[in-house]
Design a protein around this motif. Structure first.
Motif, mmCIF file in Angstrom:
data_model
loop_
_atom_site.group_PDB
_atom_site.id
_atom_site.type_symbol
_atom_site.label_atom_id
_atom_site.label_comp_id
_atom_site.label_asym_id
_atom_site.label_seq_id
_atom_site.Cartn_x
_atom_site.Cartn_y
_atom_site.Cartn_z
ATOM 1 N N ARG A 38 -1.184 0.247 -9.830
ATOM 2 C CA ARG A 38 -1.391 1.423 -10.953
ATOM 3 C C ARG A 38 -0.702 1.195 -12.356
ATOM 4 O O ARG A 38 -0.816 1.351 -13.345
ATOM 5 C CB ARG A 38 -0.881 2.764 -10.156
ATOM 6 N N PHE A 39 0.800 0.876 -11.988
ATOM 7 C CA PHE A 39 1.523 0.688 -13.248
ATOM 8 C C PHE A 39 1.260 -0.439 -13.991
ATOM 9 O O PHE A 39 0.825 -0.386 -15.383
ATOM 10 C CB PHE A 39 3.037 0.403 -12.699
ATOM 11 N N ARG B 107 0.808 1.106 -5.753
ATOM 12 C CA ARG B 107 1.867 1.379 -6.969
ATOM 13 C C ARG B 107 1.705 0.541 -8.254
ATOM 14 O O ARG B 107 1.728 0.701 -9.283
ATOM 15 C CB ARG B 107 3.333 1.922 -6.594
ATOM 16 N N GLY C 10 9.546 7.804 -13.513
ATOM 17 C CA GLY C 10 8.702 7.637 -14.197
ATOM 18 C C GLY C 10 8.544 8.187 -15.676
ATOM 19 O O GLY C 10 8.315 7.580 -16.937
ATOM 20 N N ARG D 248 11.046 5.839 -17.922
ATOM 21 C CA ARG D 248 9.976 4.502 -17.952
ATOM 22 C C ARG D 248 9.206 4.770 -19.248
ATOM 23 O O ARG D 248 8.876 3.848 -19.963
ATOM 24 C CB ARG D 248 9.427 4.087 -16.641
ATOM 25 N N ARG E 125 5.298 14.087 -20.792
ATOM 26 C CA ARG E 125 5.425 13.990 -19.594
ATOM 27 C C ARG E 125 6.489 15.251 -19.621
ATOM 28 O O ARG E 125 7.430 14.835 -20.410
ATOM 29 C CB ARG E 125 5.983 12.919 -19.004
ATOM 30 N N ARG F 55 17.123 0.673 -4.526
ATOM 31 C CA ARG F 55 16.171 0.726 -3.398
ATOM 32 C C ARG F 55 14.730 1.211 -4.127
ATOM 33 O O ARG F 55 13.701 1.554 -3.462
ATOM 34 C CB ARG F 55 16.473 2.094 -2.540
ATOM 35 N N ARG F 56 14.725 1.038 -5.367
ATOM 36 C CA ARG F 56 13.495 1.293 -6.203
ATOM 37 C C ARG F 56 12.518 0.169 -6.335
ATOM 38 O O ARG F 56 12.980 -0.901 -5.938
ATOM 39 C CB ARG F 56 13.911 1.826 -7.510
ATOM 40 N N ASP F 57 11.313 0.448 -6.677
ATOM 41 C CA ASP F 57 10.295 -0.578 -6.219
ATOM 42 C C ASP F 57 10.120 -1.635 -7.236
ATOM 43 O O ASP F 57 10.218 -2.778 -7.246
ATOM 44 C CB ASP F 57 8.969 -0.211 -5.955
ATOM 45 N N ASP G 232 7.776 -1.168 2.286
ATOM 46 C CA ASP G 232 6.841 0.089 2.080
ATOM 47 C C ASP G 232 5.653 -0.446 1.248
ATOM 48 O O ASP G 232 5.547 -0.842 0.054
ATOM 49 C CB ASP G 232 7.510 0.966 1.136
ATOM 50 N N ARG H 69 -2.200 0.615 -15.699
ATOM 51 C CA ARG H 69 -1.813 1.679 -16.746
ATOM 52 C C ARG H 69 -1.545 1.180 -17.912
ATOM 53 O O ARG H 69 -1.699 1.674 -19.181
ATOM 54 C CB ARG H 69 -0.996 2.908 -16.106
ATOM 55 N N ASP I 60 13.029 13.325 -13.845
ATOM 56 C CA ASP I 60 13.597 13.419 -12.510
ATOM 57 C C ASP I 60 15.088 13.096 -12.554
ATOM 58 O O ASP I 60 15.537 12.313 -13.655
ATOM 59 C CB ASP I 60 13.111 12.337 -11.444
HETATM 60 P P1 ATP Z 1 4.538 8.363 -12.050
HETATM 61 O O1 ATP Z 1 5.224 9.577 -11.905
HETATM 62 O O2 ATP Z 1 4.146 7.960 -13.269
HETATM 63 O O3 ATP Z 1 3.311 8.173 -10.827
HETATM 64 P P2 ATP Z 1 6.880 7.458 -11.043
HETATM 65 O O4 ATP Z 1 7.505 5.927 -11.114
HETATM 66 O O5 ATP Z 1 7.586 8.859 -11.467
HETATM 67 O O6 ATP Z 1 5.417 7.108 -11.631
HETATM 68 P P3 ATP Z 1 7.055 8.786 -8.614
HETATM 69 O O7 ATP Z 1 6.529 8.604 -7.288
HETATM 70 O O8 ATP Z 1 7.175 9.899 -9.314
HETATM 71 O O9 ATP Z 1 6.641 7.374 -9.403
HETATM 72 O O10 ATP Z 1 8.711 8.078 -8.226
HETATM 73 C C1 ATP Z 1 9.758 8.145 -8.969
HETATM 74 C C2 ATP Z 1 10.731 7.027 -8.935
HETATM 75 O O11 ATP Z 1 11.048 7.054 -7.499
HETATM 76 C C3 ATP Z 1 9.742 5.860 -9.171
HETATM 77 O O12 ATP Z 1 10.097 5.571 -10.596
HETATM 78 C C4 ATP Z 1 10.761 4.834 -8.420
HETATM 79 O O13 ATP Z 1 11.962 4.560 -9.116
HETATM 80 C C5 ATP Z 1 11.055 5.736 -7.267
HETATM 81 N N1 ATP Z 1 10.100 5.543 -6.097
HETATM 82 C C6 ATP Z 1 8.857 6.031 -5.886
HETATM 83 N N2 ATP Z 1 8.212 5.885 -4.821
HETATM 84 C C7 ATP Z 1 8.976 4.466 -4.615
HETATM 85 C C8 ATP Z 1 8.482 3.842 -3.461
HETATM 86 N N3 ATP Z 1 7.516 3.788 -2.516
HETATM 87 N N4 ATP Z 1 9.541 2.693 -3.403
HETATM 88 C C9 ATP Z 1 10.358 2.695 -4.133
HETATM 89 N N5 ATP Z 1 10.788 3.330 -5.054
HETATM 90 C C10 ATP Z 1 9.780 4.295 -5.113
#
Ligand code: ATP
Ligand code: MG
Length: 455
Positions: free
Chosen positions: A176-177, A173, A34, A37, A52, A122-124, A167, A180, A56
């Motif tokens: 939300r994105f 999610r 996040g 991004r 922020r 594997r990311r969403d 999932d 937002r 990570d």
């Molecule tokens: P924020 O921190 O703004 O809530 P984020 O994208 O950082 O959004 P996190 O839950 O912190 O969300 O997750 C970090 C990263 O891990 C995401 O950007 C995404 O790449 C991956 N991720 C998190 N949850 C999932 C999921 N359920 N399925 C796939 N990828 C995920």
């Protein structure tokens, strides 16, 4: 890509130190998730939080190697490959490259992977599947997430239907994105979202709750919450909201009021949403109770929101007497400021001219109520200068009459706090007993607070 410049990325120093150390030990260290991004969103002037700190890292180092490399680590999720590394009091998540080998709509079985590309796979969403390696300045963006950020598009990585079935939290999610950042949902992703909403039922209440809280913490929750409604996602977890959402104008007005509550007070934002969903104090309290129980909020949060929902109306006006304000304070207690916050938000959500007028009215009322509150007048039976035992020693027999007498004395003290001294209250109690003013039938049964009389 035009507007983006990895050279201008400015992660915290702690993140850089951790990345350098991993690289010196012969590993790859990538920024992911996040914060990366949001930093890119910011580079093109999008509305992302500029401060922020939760950057990570993804690395090929295994969790035990990470723990060996850093003096202060926390095993936040070692079985999933995540080690927390402490630097300057900040916890950074360092996660070993992973890929999913099995999913069931709510959990995934993951194994360690060997490359950042596998990990990104594997990311969403494409915008969440970007990585940047500070050591070399390389950016990995295999799904064109930067192009989607630039065009303002939310798009699933790969086959959207399949990704949501892996999932279902990704559905929420996505709302939300898109909400937002004010992004459009890509057509295929949108169709898959609408189809996937039934799957939300398999999620745990905790994950759904945490998602809701993240939406409520956004600058303007309205856009994300409206996607819940328009994509048909309210039925399972938020059935109490369906009626409200069916009336488009009322729903958008309610969401506008949620936006107008300061983002730090999530409970008040949640209460603000709830109060629009029913017409009576009991109805609103019932909605709060049902919704927060279903989402397994803590007892404290559930009670707080339910209390605010119940107290919302009847409200106070600026022209009432001091006694009326005290009576209202007696029922609201220390939640009074939050109740005002609900009404201020409703006022702010009105059109400019009416908003200004409504806010002035509320300001005046709050000032009067605040003055009353700061006087710390007696407001409850506990504040009364006489207790039940005092009445028993006057010869009142134990039972409901004691409570009736105390309530009547409190009523008099709310009218005039000057009467709250033991001598005169005992005298008054004697008088009431003598003239037989109170019998059980004389007053309706009631709770701890005084009745909301004269309104
Ligand atoms: P924020 O921190 O703004 O809530 P984020 O994208 O950082 O959004 P996190 O839950 O912190 O969300 O997750 C970090 C990263 O891990 C995401 O950007 C995404 O790449 C991956 N991720 C998190 N949850 C999932 C999921 N359920 N399925 C796939 N990828 C995920
Ligand atoms: Mg995050």
């Amino acid at each position: 890509m035009t507007g983006f410049d990895p050279g201008r990325l400015a992660p915290p120093e702690g993140f850089r130190r951790i990345a350098r150390r991993l690289e010196r030990a012969g590993h790859e260290a990538w920024a992911v998730g996040g914060s990366l991004r949001d930093a890119f969103v910011q580079q093109i002037g999008g509305g992302a939080d500029p401060k922020r700190a939760d950057w990570d890292l993804a690395t090929d180092a295994r969790p035990d190697e990470v723990m060996d490399l850093f003096p202060r680590t926390v095993p936040v999720g070692v079985s999933h490959g995540t080690v927390g590394v402490l630097d300057g009091g900040v916890l950074y998540e360092v996660t070993t490259f992973r890929r999913d080998i099995e999913t069931d709509g709510r959990h995934a079985r993951v194994v360690f992977a060997s490359s950042i590309e596998q990990d990104l796979g594997r990311r969403d969403f494409t915008v969440n599947a970007i990585a940047w390696r500070p050591a070399s300045g390389q950016v990995r963006d295999p799904y064109d997430g930067l192009a989607d950020i630039e065009s303002g598009i939310l798009r699933a990585v790969g086959d959207p239907g399949a990704r949501f079935r892996e999932d279902y939290l990704r559905v929420l999610r996505g709302f939300r994105f898109a909400g937002r950042f004010g992004w459009a949902v890509e057509l295929g992703t949108d169709a898959a979202l609408r189809e996937a909403v039934d799957g939300l039922a398999v999620l745990s209440a905790e994950r759904v709750r945490e998602e809701l809280l993240k939406v409520l913490g956004d600058l303007k929750p309205s856009a994300g919450l409206d996607l819940y409604a328009t994509r048909g996602a309210l039925a399972h977890w938020y059935p109490e909201m369906l009626g409200l959402a069916a009336d488009r104008d009322a729903w958008l007005t309610a969401l506008g009021a949620v936006d107008a509550v300061p983002a730090q007070t999530l409970n008040v934002r949640l209460a603000r949403l709830v109060v629009s969903a029913a017409d009576t104090p009991e109805g609103r309290a019932g909605v709060a109770e049902a919704l927060l129980s279903r989402l397994r909020f803590s007892n404290a949060d559930r009670r707080h929101v339910t209390r605010l929902a119940r107290l919302f109306l009847p409200f106070v006006g600026p022209t009432g007497s001091a006694a009326e304000h005290r009576r209202w304070l007696a029922s609201a207690g220390k939640a009074w400021e939050d109740v005002f916050a609900l009404h201020f938000a409703g006022a702010r959500a009105e059109e400019a001219e009416r908003a200004e007028q409504a806010e002035r009215y509320l300001e005046a009322t709050r000032e009067r109520v605040r003055r009353e509150w700061l006087e710390a007048p007696p407001l409850s039976l506990a504040d009364l200068a006489v207790k039940g035992d005092d009445l028993l020693s006057l010869g009142v027999s134990p039972g409901p009459l004691v409570r009736l007498l105390l309530d009547e004395l409190l009523e008099q003290v709310l009218e005039d706090p000057g009467r709250n001294d033991r001598g005169s209250l005992l005298g008054e109690a004697r008088r009431l007993i003598e003239i037989g003013a109170l019998t059980e039938a004389s007053r309706p049964g009631r709770g701890s607070g005084p009745p909301p009389r004269r309104r």
